[in-house]
Scaffold this active site. Structure first.
Site, PDB file in Angstrom:
ATOM      1  N   HIS A 139      56.284  37.780  62.209  1.00 26.56           N
ATOM      2  CA  HIS A 139      55.508  37.052  61.202  1.00 26.56           C
ATOM      3  C   HIS A 139      54.459  37.971  60.571  1.00 26.56           C
ATOM      4  O   HIS A 139      54.337  38.041  59.352  1.00 26.56           O
ATOM      5  CB  HIS A 139      54.824  35.827  61.844  1.00 26.56           C
ATOM      6  CG  HIS A 139      53.852  35.129  60.946  1.00 26.56           C
ATOM      7  ND1 HIS A 139      54.161  33.963  60.274  1.00 26.56           N
ATOM      8  CD2 HIS A 139      52.577  35.453  60.569  1.00 26.56           C
ATOM      9  CE1 HIS A 139      53.113  33.602  59.534  1.00 26.56           C
ATOM     10  NE2 HIS A 139      52.138  34.484  59.702  1.00 26.56           N
ATOM     11  N   GLU A 140      53.724  38.678  61.414  1.00 23.37           N
ATOM     12  CA  GLU A 140      52.652  39.532  60.888  1.00 23.37           C
ATOM     13  C   GLU A 140      53.215  40.668  60.032  1.00 23.37           C
ATOM     14  O   GLU A 140      52.729  40.940  58.937  1.00 23.37           O
ATOM     15  CB  GLU A 140      51.806  40.111  62.028  1.00 23.37           C
ATOM     16  CG  GLU A 140      51.018  39.060  62.804  1.00 23.37           C
ATOM     17  CD  GLU A 140      50.208  38.141  61.916  1.00 23.37           C
ATOM     18  OE1 GLU A 140      49.764  38.570  60.842  1.00 23.37           O
ATOM     19  OE2 GLU A 140      50.033  36.970  62.298  1.00 23.37           O
ATOM     20  N   HIS A 197      54.092  39.947  56.466  1.00 20.75           N
ATOM     21  CA  HIS A 197      53.047  39.949  55.429  1.00 20.75           C
ATOM     22  C   HIS A 197      53.091  41.260  54.653  1.00 20.75           C
ATOM     23  O   HIS A 197      52.922  41.277  53.440  1.00 20.75           O
ATOM     24  CB  HIS A 197      51.658  39.817  56.058  1.00 20.75           C
ATOM     25  CG  HIS A 197      51.326  38.420  56.457  1.00 20.75           C
ATOM     26  ND1 HIS A 197      51.267  37.396  55.549  1.00 20.75           N
ATOM     27  CD2 HIS A 197      51.044  37.877  57.654  1.00 20.75           C
ATOM     28  CE1 HIS A 197      50.947  36.279  56.175  1.00 20.75           C
ATOM     29  NE2 HIS A 197      50.818  36.542  57.462  1.00 20.75           N
TER      30      HIS A 197
END
Ligand SMILES: *[C@@H]1O[C@H](CO)[C@@H](O)[C@H](O)[C@H]1NC(C)=O
Ligand SMILES: CC(=O)N[C@H]1CO[C@H](CO)[C@@H](O)[C@@H]1O
Length: 790
Positions: A553-554, A557
């Site tokens: 998820h990170e 970004h």
């Protein structure tokens, strides 16, 4: 009861809230809002007079772009309103689409949100996004800028008041106690509104008039922004009471540029900033009534410990923040070094596909040598690209440095227990002479009295895992087109274009927080920074580094921020729906990566949070009873935060993906086959048989299966969509990506998928607010040609 809805405006940290638990949760302060521009458009079928017929088509896409822009902007007063094609524009090797990014200038000053992106293939404009200012060039400003920050806080306040009344009367009227969940929901919303108001609106309670009017000084702008942005209330209070003392302590140094730049400054000694604040004058577009004007602003770049802000502050009243993006999402080509015979390291890790320690055991996995994605493997890079201060024998004349620790071309991984900004010499595991990174992982530990000591005891296993997952993500995304020219994260770019010197700095067990994770994405050429935290949600503690979904998820970004609006613009997913999708893509990709042939619903972050429901409101599911997200659910205040918006987008993508899987089947691996020695990618069982164009050149390979095809369309869509996309524009970009990859064979399927939860033909967003919200008019309609005749 502790607040359960705590993270509106937390830009890119992972956790939205503990919807079902009462865990302590540290909220990183993060401001994110800005005007929504009613005139901003994304056009996927440009009218023919703006495009070219093939016979006249210039062959250079930049010539095509210039002619296109000249006709699109023919009405502009070209003496005062000009444009510049940015040098991070690029041609995508895989799709052949050239993505051109254009900034607007008025009176020689950049219009910070005046952007055009043009997508060109074979001499034709496929689509373009356009938010250029169209009015007359003003002398200075031509508009009063209403304070978006104040509007936000006023709205919060009035929502709180009406909500409180409703809640009170609900409690009075009900004879039978309401279902607990109903009461919880109301209380949760109230807590949420109050909490956000307390932290993010504190600044506005101060009277700034004494020193804010008429100041053209970047120092005042930087200090006043810091007053709003600092998470330290005591610093903000002190700055307010002794503003002139602070002002006399900062120094402003002009920084000169070779050409064509507005005067810019470095403001030094701003308290709370870890580097000098960069400032230059620019214009921001401000919608006011039915016209949009230009406001002179200080464009600030403010690097702090937990945030990295890009903000526009009204130059004549610097207490008025016009827009703010947090690059923190709660991160000369050297010759190609000679290929070497790869020995390869091994890692004892939870293998790719295992989401977290509850799902399997660790095994021994090998370093990936993919001669497109990581031609030198994961530990080698040119010595000249090592970070300053890294211990290395600089007198040695070897060009290529191969580390026996967790650094390499794509990522530097290490502990950061101290939780601060230094990282170059933080602890890293050192492989043994057989290049093995094999370490114990004993989460139970022996010391029951100090759970942190237990976690620190397996730091080498943790850093190894973070290094492994981050490299796998790098290699996977690379193969779907997140390469050097499109802005990926690498120290060395192998002469393939883009800006290098920007591997991911990955902090394991970062001491700056608990129960979260975040990523900072500055523009291409500056290192991204990923911070993973320990979760104190269980005993023993759980280490977020070991939950692949959170890491993915990170890192996503970085992917979505660099692909949307071009590698050099990190301001395109700042707030509202755009910021929400920045979260949603990460959840979607993490969930897709962990999914298997046997269908299952998946929560997000369930292991780390020690909550089987995970950290979102709902698990991702095809079943509306499990996940009821619809387009109009976004009207609720619970959906003002980017994470909540994001889970709705991720749910839509999940549904769309299963339409594709139903038709095209499921691939057990998302990794495309490795290229052969000449760099040619074989079709294997991964791609459909290749097709060739009239010139005998192979067309882009098409992933054969539904899940791999979806990942491809999602990445291609990111490159096509405009800066600050809405759900609708991102949907259109995905549909166009399919048109260009497959000739549109999934047109109806994609529409059906999006329409299922309300993002069909005619869906619209009315009265969009600068931080999310607005009124969403859902439609389940598909285009006429897709309506079944049966
Ligand atoms: C981690 O590895 C380093 C070097 O390989 C070693 O010196 C250190 O003791 C290890 N730390 C722990 C906590 O095992
Ligand atoms: C190669 C290809 O299919 N190109 C298409 C890309 O999308 C545009 C607009 O949606 C079409 O006009 C092109 O033909």
């Amino acid at each position: 009861m502790r607040s359960t809805f705590k993270t509106l405006l937390v830009l890119t940290s992972i956790a939205l809230s503990f919807a079902h638990s009462e865990q302590a949760f540290t909220r990183r302060k993060s401001l994110a809002f800005g005007p929504s521009l009613p005139h901003a458009t994304f056009t996927t079928s440009p009218s023919p007079h703006l495009s070219f017929s093939r016979s006249f088509a210039p062959s250079d896409p930049f010539d095509v772009a210039r002619s296109f822009l000249d006709s699109l902007l023919a009405d502009l007063d070209s003496k005062h309103l000009t444009y510049v094609i940015r040098d991070d524009s690029y041609t995508d090797k895989r799709t052949g689409v050239t993505h051109i990014y254009v900034n607007q200038y008025v009176n020689g000053l950049e219009v910070t949100d005046g952007r055009i992106n043009v997508n060109i293939k074979d001499g034709q404009v496929l689509s373009y996004g356009d938010s250029f200012y169209r009015g007359p060039a003003p002398l200075h400003d031509n508009v009063e800028a209403p304070s978006v920050h104040k509007q936000f806080c006023d709205t919060l306040h009035s929502k709180y008041t009406t909500h409180m009344q409703d809640y009170a009367s609900l409690l009075q009227q009900t004879q039978i106690p309401l279902a607990d969940t109903e009461l919880d929901r109301h209380r949760g919303e109230l807590d949420f509104l109050q909490d956000v108001h307390n932290t993010d609106c504190h600044f506005l309670k101060r009277d700034m008039t004494a020193y804010s009017q008429g100041s053209r000084d970047p120092a005042a702008a930087a200090l006043m922004f810091m007053m709003a942005a600092t998470p330290s209330m005591s610093l903000a209070d002190d700055m307010h009471s002794r503003f002139h003392d602070y002002l006399s302590e900062v120094t402003v140094i002009p920084s000169n540029h070779l050409r064509d730049q507005a005067p810019s400054f470095a403001v030094q000694q701003v308290p709370g900033a870890v580097n000098p604040v960069k400032a230059h004058l620019a214009y921001a577009q401000v919608p006011n009534g039915d016209r949009t004007g230009l406001k002179l602003v200080w464009q600030l770049e403010v690097e702090m410990e937990d945030n990295w802000y890009s903000a526009s502050v009204d130059a004549s009243n610097p207490s008025n923040i016009i827009s703010v993006v947090d690059w923190a999402s709660d991160s000369s080509a050297a010759p190609i070094p000679p290929p070497k015979e790869p020995k390869g390291s091994t890692y004892q890790v939870f293998k790719w596909g295992i989401n977290d320690p509850a799902e399997g055991e660790r095994t021994i996995e090998k370093e990936n040598f993919d001669n497109l994605a990581s031609p030198l493997g994961w530990h080698s890079l040119p010595a000249s690209k090592l970070p300053a201060g890294y211990p290395y024998d600089r007198s040695s004349d070897a060009d290529l440095y191969t580390a026996d620790t967790t650094i390499g071309n794509n990522v530097y991984a290490h502990e950061n227990w101290e939780g601060r900004n230094s990282w170059v010499n933080n602890l890293r595991p050192k492989a043994n002479s057989a290049s093995e990174f094999h370490y114990d992982y004993d989460p139970a530990g022996s010391d029951r009295t100090d759970p942190m000591a237990v976690a620190k005891g397996y730091i080498n296993a943790t850093v190894t895992q973070l290094f492994y997952t981050t490299n796998m993500v790098h290699d996977l995304y690379y193969r779907y087109g997140f390469d050097e020219v499109s802005g990926n994260f690498q120290q060395h770019n192998f002469g393939r274009g883009g800006r290098d010197g920007d591997a991911v700095i990955a902090n394991a067990q970062d001491g700056s927080g608990f129960n979260n994770a975040n990523f900072m994405t500055p523009p291409d050429g500056q290192n991204g920074r990923c911070r993973m935290y320990i979760w104190n949600t269980a005993s023993p503690y759980r280490d977020g580094d070991l939950e692949a979904g959170i890491v993915i998820h990170e890192l996503s970004h970085g992917l979505s921020t660099r692909l949307t609006g071009g590698p050099a613009n990190s301001n395109c997913l700042g707030w509202g729906e755009a910021g929400g999708m920045g979260e949603g893509w990460g959840d979607f990709l993490a969930t897709t990566i962990r999914s298997t042939k046997r269908y299952s619903d998946y929560p997000m972050g369930a292991w780390a949070a020690n909550d089987k429901g995970g950290i979102r409101y709902y698990s991702y599911s095809l079943d509306k009873d499990v996940n009821p997200s619809t387009y109009d659910i976004l009207d609720g205040v619970r959906y003002w935060g980017v994470h909540a918006i994001g889970e709705v987008w991720a749910e839509f993508l999940w549904i769309v993906q299963y339409k594709l899987i139903e038709k095209h089947g499921y691939s057990d691996t998302l990794f495309p086959p490795k290229p052969d020695a000449d760099g040619v990618v074989p079709e294997a069982d991964f791609y459909r048989p290749a097709t060739y164009n009239s010139k005998g050149v192979r067309n882009p390979l098409i992933p054969k299966h539904g899940n791999s095809l979806m990942v491809q369309l999602v990445l291609d869509g990111m490159k096509l969509q405009p800066c600050s996309p809405s759900f609708i524009q991102a949907r259109d970009a995905i549909i166009q990506a399919d048109e260009n990859l497959t000739g549109g064979e999934n047109f109806c399927l994609l529409w059906e998928g999006f329409a299922e939860r309300g993002l069909g033909v005619g869906a619209k967003l009315i009265n969009e607010l600068p931080w999310g919200g607005g009124t969403h008019d859902p439609k389940n309609t598909v285009p006429a040609k897709c309506r079944s005749s049966s």
